[in-house]
Design an enzyme around this catalytic site. Sequence first.
Site, PDB file in Angstrom:
ATOM      1  N   LYS A  54       0.750  14.435   0.866  1.00  0.00           N
ATOM      2  CA  LYS A  54      -0.634  14.702   0.477  1.00  0.00           C
ATOM      3  C   LYS A  54      -0.863  16.192   0.219  1.00  0.00           C
ATOM      4  O   LYS A  54      -1.892  16.590  -0.307  1.00  0.00           O
ATOM      5  CB  LYS A  54      -1.593  14.193   1.556  1.00  0.00           C
ATOM      6  N   THR A  64      -8.670   6.394  -1.605  1.00  0.00           N
ATOM      7  CA  THR A  64     -10.058   5.929  -1.678  1.00  0.00           C
ATOM      8  C   THR A  64     -11.029   7.066  -1.353  1.00  0.00           C
ATOM      9  O   THR A  64     -12.186   7.015  -1.759  1.00  0.00           O
ATOM     10  CB  THR A  64     -10.315   4.753  -0.719  1.00  0.00           C
ATOM     11  N   LYS A  67     -14.850   8.092  -2.967  1.00  0.00           N
ATOM     12  CA  LYS A  67     -16.063   8.424  -2.224  1.00  0.00           C
ATOM     13  C   LYS A  67     -16.624   9.764  -2.689  1.00  0.00           C
ATOM     14  O   LYS A  67     -17.842   9.925  -2.847  1.00  0.00           O
ATOM     15  CB  LYS A  67     -15.764   8.467  -0.723  1.00  0.00           C
ATOM     16  N   LYS A  85      -8.165  13.997   4.913  1.00  0.00           N
ATOM     17  CA  LYS A  85      -7.340  12.789   4.872  1.00  0.00           C
ATOM     18  C   LYS A  85      -6.233  12.956   5.901  1.00  0.00           C
ATOM     19  O   LYS A  85      -6.072  14.032   6.490  1.00  0.00           O
ATOM     20  CB  LYS A  85      -6.753  12.563   3.483  1.00  0.00           C
ATOM     21  N   ARG A  86      -5.480  11.905   6.118  1.00  0.00           N
ATOM     22  CA  ARG A  86      -4.355  11.980   7.051  1.00  0.00           C
ATOM     23  C   ARG A  86      -3.433  13.144   6.656  1.00  0.00           C
ATOM     24  O   ARG A  86      -3.204  13.384   5.467  1.00  0.00           O
ATOM     25  CB  ARG A  86      -3.596  10.655   6.995  1.00  0.00           C
ATOM     26  N   HIS A 115       0.803  -1.225   0.000  1.00  0.00           N
ATOM     27  CA  HIS A 115       0.000   0.000   0.000  1.00  0.00           C
ATOM     28  C   HIS A 115       0.835   1.275   0.000  1.00  0.00           C
ATOM     29  O   HIS A 115       0.262   2.346   0.218  1.00  0.00           O
ATOM     30  CB  HIS A 115      -0.913   0.029   1.227  1.00  0.00           C
TER      31      HIS A 115
END
Length: 846
Positions: A587, A689, A693, A581-582, A390
Amino acid sequence: MVVYRGLPPMNHGPSRMKPLRNGKPSSLLYELPPLGMDEDALALDIRRYFGSFLGRDKHCRSSHYPYRAFVLAVRDRLMERYKRTRIAYEKADAKHAYYLSLEFLIGRSLGNALLNLGLTGPGTAAIKRLGLDIEELIDNEHDAGLGNGGLGRLAACFLDSCATLRLPVMGYGIRYEYGMFRQNIEQGRQVEEPDHWLRDGNPWELERPEHTKRVQYGGRTEHVQDPRGRIFVRWVDSKDVLAVPYDIMVPGFKNETVNVLRLWSAAATDEFDLGEFNAGSYPESVAAKNAAENITMVLYPNDASENGKELRLRQQYFLASASLQDVIERWELHHGDDFSSFADKNCFQLNDTHPSCAVPELMRLLMDEQGLDWDEAWMIVSSTMAYTNHTLLPEALEKWPVRLFGQLLPRLLEIVYEINARFLNEVSRRWPGDNERLARMSLIEEGDEPQIRMAYLAIVGSFSVNGVAALHSDLLQKGLFRDFYDLWPTKFNNKTNGVTQRRWLASANPELAALISDSIGEDWITNLADLKKLENFADKAEFAKRWRKVKRLNKERLAELVKQDCKVVFNPDALFDVQVKRIHEYKRQLLNILHVIHLYARLKNGETANWTDRCVLIGGKAAPGYVMAKCIISLVCKVAEVVNNDPDINGRLKVAFLPNYRVSAMEIIAPGTDLSEQISTAGKEASGTGNMKFMMNGAVTIGTLDGANIEILEEAGLDNFFLFGLTAEQVEAARRNYDPDAIIKSDPDLKRVMTLLESGHFNRFEKGLFDLIIAAIRSPGDPWLVAADFRSFIDAQSKAADAYRDQNRWTRMSILNVANSGKFSTDRTMEEYNAEIWKLEPVTAG
């Protein structure tokens, strides 16, 4: 085959469970008429649980007890289907897959259970009849936060899809007493507090003490010769811990199938040392009990310290050992000591590197406990283990010091060394004399502190290795695992992630789900590709009007959440721009907030031509020891404070940081979002993911060519996606002579943003608060290339703002995103896992 067991039968401590005299119960005890699925039957059961089982009456003032009674009534219906499913699997002698994951981010279960059982209508009516509000009851449920983010939520979605597809798949995880920490924001800073999600109990779980397993740590090994001359190994003088299983039912969608997620909780083999207790040494008397229970006390301890590393390794082995013992126990129940067909009937999917201990542990169990020789055991292990990777971040590939591994798991270390020796012989035969390759591929990384490379162990021990998006899998094969791909190209494959549309559209967005079903039917709930039919409605004015009405309701709901949790008022007419998100540098929440500062500067300078009002929501948790991530949270909060309180802005730009981002919050956020921020540095996000969504709920993505964004772009089309930034190949090229200072000087907008940031405008009374961030942006070694992608990001954001002002165009884009989200269901993902890896046969229950 003669079996010689190296260890005596495991003693789980004194059992209070006496066997039935007749061996098994009469069918009169367990064969019951089916429970009613109508409003009357549910209402009656809820009343019985509330009054008789829970002992409540008119004096009860807490909504917790009606909630609990409701759950127990629903769980009864899950349980009868689970028992029928298990019997159906046994009759079919079905092959099983076991999903081993250190994380399962379950969230809340009640709404999902009602949906999948077909009880949403009857359940709501029953609760209303009893004078209660179903939303109030659902709000009593604590999020089961047994995961950090996408990996754990993915695991939960996988189990939902497997049950819906009628696949014999069982999940194995850990029942953490404290889940992912609760995040508070105090004076612009993240403050962590424990998330004791089990403090009120968990009515969804069923304890199974009869399946308790013993897990060994420490001690030493003895090599002993049996009377036949065979050498076997005993692991002795170990300090053992009990693994007690708790089962949570996982229903398929209206198909009578209910699978199970088994979570292990650690317990001491003895309550306390009675001798020390009687001698007055009270702390010492319970030390073993406390040490045992610590293993499953907290999700993913901080492994910056030596103690943290040891506890994390204990957790990983605890999961692997208990789960494999459980599978073998079940095998022996039906097949005795004949393991000749074990590989034909079982498959273990390792969710990331965390459960890699399963490879040597299964070898140990087969050799030391079942008497198989090395070749027999290795044939089974290498035919049943499958590994999902992952991450593309090398630092996230776990390594354990050989010294620590040997102290904690001495028998497994011996097996790892033997696996490595045999593996390196194979590499040497393929590439004679290539010592550099041998060093690169060895399971043991040499150095001052030799380390075991757990990802390599998983690859060597597995027959399948997959990434989770097309780009990710390609980069694994060309980069991180290239040597292994050169050796075993057929092992490697791709399985693009997905999410379950039952939770993330049907349950989370019931108004949109109803509109879709009214228009194209309900087949999309189990066949998401059916959403393609929505393309026929993209240009129909009446449908678009209804679509906008649903979106407006969802935005009002999200605005209420932001008002409640952030004390910031969002205008539902504005563009809702969301990144949740984290918090991690790759990111690039930092790039997002630089754009916010850019918009703020525009408003302050009167640059309001073609302006689009915008509400920016950012949320996510930073790892407790991740200083830069916490600094980014502080920057978001400080910018929000300035922007939201500046009279010149006049509400045309609003910013909020959502504290304690969680699954139940995302069920409100995704339906209410207009613009989905998926802006990671290309080549760094394995899949994503959250992007799926948002797409499934009608948000339009602004993103880089990274992870599953690439496949989202392919499905939605360039006209329905705001693309920006360097590609993965361009990122690598840019790093060679990266000069952010030159980029800043040449871009007036970025220069203005940096001037505001460096002047201390957002931290007037905290000098130097953001020096770390400023230095990172200006560093030629910035691996995330924030400055390099700024211009492209600003231009893409401008295009998004222009598109939003044309509501007909935006609605069309929203409809087409949903219409083309069919690929991103975990139903499709699981079908691919099954067709290409597991090879299970669906079994009809009931």
